[in-house]
Scaffold this motif. Structure first.
Motif, PDB file in Angstrom:
ATOM      1  N   ILE A  32       0.855  -1.189   0.000  1.00  0.00           N
ATOM      2  CA  ILE A  32       0.000   0.000   0.000  1.00  0.00           C
ATOM      3  C   ILE A  32       0.888   1.235   0.000  1.00  0.00           C
ATOM      4  O   ILE A  32       1.729   1.405   0.889  1.00  0.00           O
ATOM      5  CB  ILE A  32      -0.912   0.027   1.245  1.00  0.00           C
ATOM      6  N   LYS A  33       0.712   2.087  -0.991  1.00  0.00           N
ATOM      7  CA  LYS A  33       1.397   3.370  -0.998  1.00  0.00           C
ATOM      8  C   LYS A  33       0.581   4.321  -0.128  1.00  0.00           C
ATOM      9  O   LYS A  33      -0.647   4.334  -0.194  1.00  0.00           O
ATOM     10  CB  LYS A  33       1.489   3.943  -2.411  1.00  0.00           C
ATOM     11  N   VAL A  34       1.271   5.126   0.665  1.00  0.00           N
ATOM     12  CA  VAL A  34       0.608   6.094   1.529  1.00  0.00           C
ATOM     13  C   VAL A  34       0.759   7.474   0.906  1.00  0.00           C
ATOM     14  O   VAL A  34       1.869   7.971   0.734  1.00  0.00           O
ATOM     15  CB  VAL A  34       1.194   6.075   2.956  1.00  0.00           C
ATOM     16  N   ALA A  35      -0.374   8.066   0.546  1.00  0.00           N
ATOM     17  CA  ALA A  35      -0.393   9.412  -0.043  1.00  0.00           C
ATOM     18  C   ALA A  35      -0.814  10.391   1.050  1.00  0.00           C
ATOM     19  O   ALA A  35      -1.999  10.573   1.318  1.00  0.00           O
ATOM     20  CB  ALA A  35      -1.355   9.453  -1.224  1.00  0.00           C
ATOM     21  N   ASP A  36       0.187  10.999   1.686  1.00  0.00           N
ATOM     22  CA  ASP A  36      -0.087  11.863   2.825  1.00  0.00           C
ATOM     23  C   ASP A  36       0.433  13.290   2.648  1.00  0.00           C
ATOM     24  O   ASP A  36       0.544  14.034   3.609  1.00  0.00           O
ATOM     25  CB  ASP A  36       0.455  11.244   4.104  1.00  0.00           C
ATOM     26  N   THR A  37       0.740  13.650   1.407  1.00  0.00           N
ATOM     27  CA  THR A  37       1.107  15.034   1.103  1.00  0.00           C
ATOM     28  C   THR A  37       0.210  15.511  -0.040  1.00  0.00           C
ATOM     29  O   THR A  37      -0.414  14.703  -0.731  1.00  0.00           O
ATOM     30  CB  THR A  37       2.583  15.167   0.657  1.00  0.00           C
ATOM     31  N   PHE A  38       0.178  16.811  -0.236  1.00  0.00           N
ATOM     32  CA  PHE A  38      -0.671  17.370  -1.285  1.00  0.00           C
ATOM     33  C   PHE A  38      -0.361  16.745  -2.646  1.00  0.00           C
ATOM     34  O   PHE A  38      -1.266  16.320  -3.366  1.00  0.00           O
ATOM     35  CB  PHE A  38      -0.508  18.894  -1.353  1.00  0.00           C
ATOM     36  N   PHE A  39       0.911  16.686  -3.005  1.00  0.00           N
ATOM     37  CA  PHE A  39       1.264  16.186  -4.338  1.00  0.00           C
ATOM     38  C   PHE A  39       1.010  14.689  -4.492  1.00  0.00           C
ATOM     39  O   PHE A  39       0.602  14.231  -5.554  1.00  0.00           O
ATOM     40  CB  PHE A  39       2.705  16.542  -4.692  1.00  0.00           C
ATOM     41  N   LYS A  40       1.242  13.926  -3.451  1.00  0.00           N
ATOM     42  CA  LYS A  40       0.953  12.484  -3.516  1.00  0.00           C
ATOM     43  C   LYS A  40      -0.546  12.236  -3.648  1.00  0.00           C
ATOM     44  O   LYS A  40      -0.977  11.355  -4.394  1.00  0.00           O
ATOM     45  CB  LYS A  40       1.496  11.773  -2.278  1.00  0.00           C
ATOM     46  N   ARG A  41      -1.347  13.015  -2.911  1.00  0.00           N
ATOM     47  CA  ARG A  41      -2.812  12.877  -3.025  1.00  0.00           C
ATOM     48  C   ARG A  41      -3.282  13.335  -4.404  1.00  0.00           C
ATOM     49  O   ARG A  41      -4.182  12.745  -4.991  1.00  0.00           O
ATOM     50  CB  ARG A  41      -3.510  13.677  -1.925  1.00  0.00           C
ATOM     51  N   LEU A  42      -2.668  14.382  -4.923  1.00  0.00           N
ATOM     52  CA  LEU A  42      -3.043  14.899  -6.238  1.00  0.00           C
ATOM     53  C   LEU A  42      -2.783  13.859  -7.324  1.00  0.00           C
ATOM     54  O   LEU A  42      -3.619  13.622  -8.188  1.00  0.00           O
ATOM     55  CB  LEU A  42      -2.253  16.179  -6.543  1.00  0.00           C
ATOM     56  N   LYS A  43      -1.636  13.199  -7.280  1.00  0.00           N
ATOM     57  CA  LYS A  43      -1.300  12.184  -8.277  1.00  0.00           C
ATOM     58  C   LYS A  43      -2.127  10.921  -8.079  1.00  0.00           C
ATOM     59  O   LYS A  43      -2.644  10.348  -9.036  1.00  0.00           O
ATOM     60  CB  LYS A  43       0.187  11.843  -8.232  1.00  0.00           C
ATOM     61  N   GLY A  44      -2.259  10.483  -6.843  1.00  0.00           N
ATOM     62  CA  GLY A  44      -3.031   9.276  -6.561  1.00  0.00           C
ATOM     63  C   GLY A  44      -2.590   8.110  -7.427  1.00  0.00           C
ATOM     64  O   GLY A  44      -1.411   7.811  -7.540  1.00  0.00           O
ATOM     65  N   LEU A  45      -3.553   7.467  -8.069  1.00  0.00           N
ATOM     66  CA  LEU A  45      -3.269   6.342  -8.960  1.00  0.00           C
ATOM     67  C   LEU A  45      -3.299   6.748 -10.433  1.00  0.00           C
ATOM     68  O   LEU A  45      -3.258   5.896 -11.313  1.00  0.00           O
ATOM     69  CB  LEU A  45      -4.274   5.216  -8.710  1.00  0.00           C
ATOM     70  N   LEU A  46      -3.365   8.062 -10.695  1.00  0.00           N
ATOM     71  CA  LEU A  46      -3.381   8.524 -12.084  1.00  0.00           C
ATOM     72  C   LEU A  46      -2.144   8.047 -12.824  1.00  0.00           C
ATOM     73  O   LEU A  46      -1.046   8.020 -12.284  1.00  0.00           O
ATOM     74  CB  LEU A  46      -3.452  10.045 -12.145  1.00  0.00           C
ATOM     75  N   GLY A  47      -2.351   7.636 -14.049  1.00  0.00           N
ATOM     76  CA  GLY A  47      -1.247   7.187 -14.886  1.00  0.00           C
ATOM     77  C   GLY A  47      -0.960   5.701 -14.780  1.00  0.00           C
ATOM     78  O   GLY A  47      -0.106   5.186 -15.494  1.00  0.00           O
ATOM     79  N   THR A  48      -1.649   5.007 -13.889  1.00  0.00           N
ATOM     80  CA  THR A  48      -1.447   3.560 -13.782  1.00  0.00           C
ATOM     81  C   THR A  48      -2.418   2.846 -14.720  1.00  0.00           C
ATOM     82  O   THR A  48      -3.547   3.289 -14.911  1.00  0.00           O
ATOM     83  CB  THR A  48      -1.648   3.069 -12.336  1.00  0.00           C
ATOM     84  N   LYS A  49      -1.962   1.744 -15.294  1.00  0.00           N
ATOM     85  CA  LYS A  49      -2.789   1.012 -16.260  1.00  0.00           C
ATOM     86  C   LYS A  49      -3.737   0.028 -15.593  1.00  0.00           C
ATOM     87  O   LYS A  49      -4.784  -0.298 -16.126  1.00  0.00           O
ATOM     88  CB  LYS A  49      -1.905   0.286 -17.263  1.00  0.00           C
ATOM     89  N   ASP A  50      -3.336  -0.469 -14.445  1.00  0.00           N
ATOM     90  CA  ASP A  50      -4.191  -1.357 -13.674  1.00  0.00           C
ATOM     91  C   ASP A  50      -3.688  -1.366 -12.233  1.00  0.00           C
ATOM     92  O   ASP A  50      -2.676  -0.765 -11.918  1.00  0.00           O
ATOM     93  CB  ASP A  50      -4.223  -2.773 -14.253  1.00  0.00           C
ATOM     94  N   LEU A  51      -4.443  -2.029 -11.365  1.00  0.00           N
ATOM     95  CA  LEU A  51      -4.062  -2.136  -9.966  1.00  0.00           C
ATOM     96  C   LEU A  51      -4.053  -3.617  -9.617  1.00  0.00           C
ATOM     97  O   LEU A  51      -5.102  -4.226  -9.446  1.00  0.00           O
ATOM     98  CB  LEU A  51      -5.051  -1.376  -9.082  1.00  0.00           C
ATOM     99  N   PRO A  52      -2.870  -4.208  -9.547  1.00  0.00           N
ATOM    100  CA  PRO A  52      -2.785  -5.645  -9.251  1.00  0.00           C
ATOM    101  C   PRO A  52      -3.312  -5.972  -7.856  1.00  0.00           C
ATOM    102  O   PRO A  52      -3.314  -5.111  -6.965  1.00  0.00           O
ATOM    103  CB  PRO A  52      -1.288  -5.934  -9.332  1.00  0.00           C
ATOM    104  N   SER A  53      -3.722  -7.203  -7.650  1.00  0.00           N
ATOM    105  CA  SER A  53      -4.127  -7.653  -6.317  1.00  0.00           C
ATOM    106  C   SER A  53      -2.970  -7.444  -5.354  1.00  0.00           C
ATOM    107  O   SER A  53      -1.814  -7.619  -5.712  1.00  0.00           O
ATOM    108  CB  SER A  53      -4.489  -9.137  -6.341  1.00  0.00           C
ATOM    109  N   GLY A  54      -3.311  -7.056  -4.140  1.00  0.00           N
ATOM    110  CA  GLY A  54      -2.281  -6.865  -3.123  1.00  0.00           C
ATOM    111  C   GLY A  54      -1.655  -5.495  -3.119  1.00  0.00           C
ATOM    112  O   GLY A  54      -0.816  -5.201  -2.290  1.00  0.00           O
TER     113      GLY A  54
END
Length: 129
Positions: A32-54
């Protein structure tokens, strides 16, 4: 934009009496990536093609999310300050906005189907390491 993320693992707590024993927990996700800054929250999962299990993203603080420009569906788990599930959305498609969940302090974004796979329910507590 900063791309270094803190990593965490998420467990479903099977026994309320033994909160520190990992043997009594079911691993939901170990990456699990932790997005706890403005820029990390802004990017989120954008740009990823899929989200693998786990794998997933924990957004802190967060009461509402959107899935604009996403390429896949997600399961959303809204957690309060004690990591208790206060709301869940299964299989939310791209280009949607979640409801605003007043009690939420963080949102866990996981692969669609994870909520059903682990039989997660509102009121359950998740453990984050």
């Amino acid at each position: 934009m900063m791309t270094d993320y803190t990593m965490a693992s998420i467990y479903k707590d099977n026994y309320e009496n033994d909160n520190d024993n990992k043997n009594n927990k079911v691993l939901i996700s170990s990456h699990i990536k932790v997005a706890d800054t403005f820029f990390k929250r802004l990017k989120g999962l954008l740009g990823t093609k899929d989200l693998p299990s786990g794998k997933g993203l924990l957004i802190i603080p967060c009461k509402q999310v959107h899935t604009f420009f996403m390429r896949y569906n997600l399961d959303l788990i809204f957690l309060d300050e004690y990591n208790t599930i206060v709301h869940m959305i299964e299989d939310i498609p791209p280009f949607r906005i979640s409801p605003y969940i007043k009690e939420s302090e963080k949102v866990l974004e996981l692969k669609a189907g994870t909520i059903k796979q682990y039989n997660l329910m509102e009121g359950e507590k998740l453990v984050i390491y």
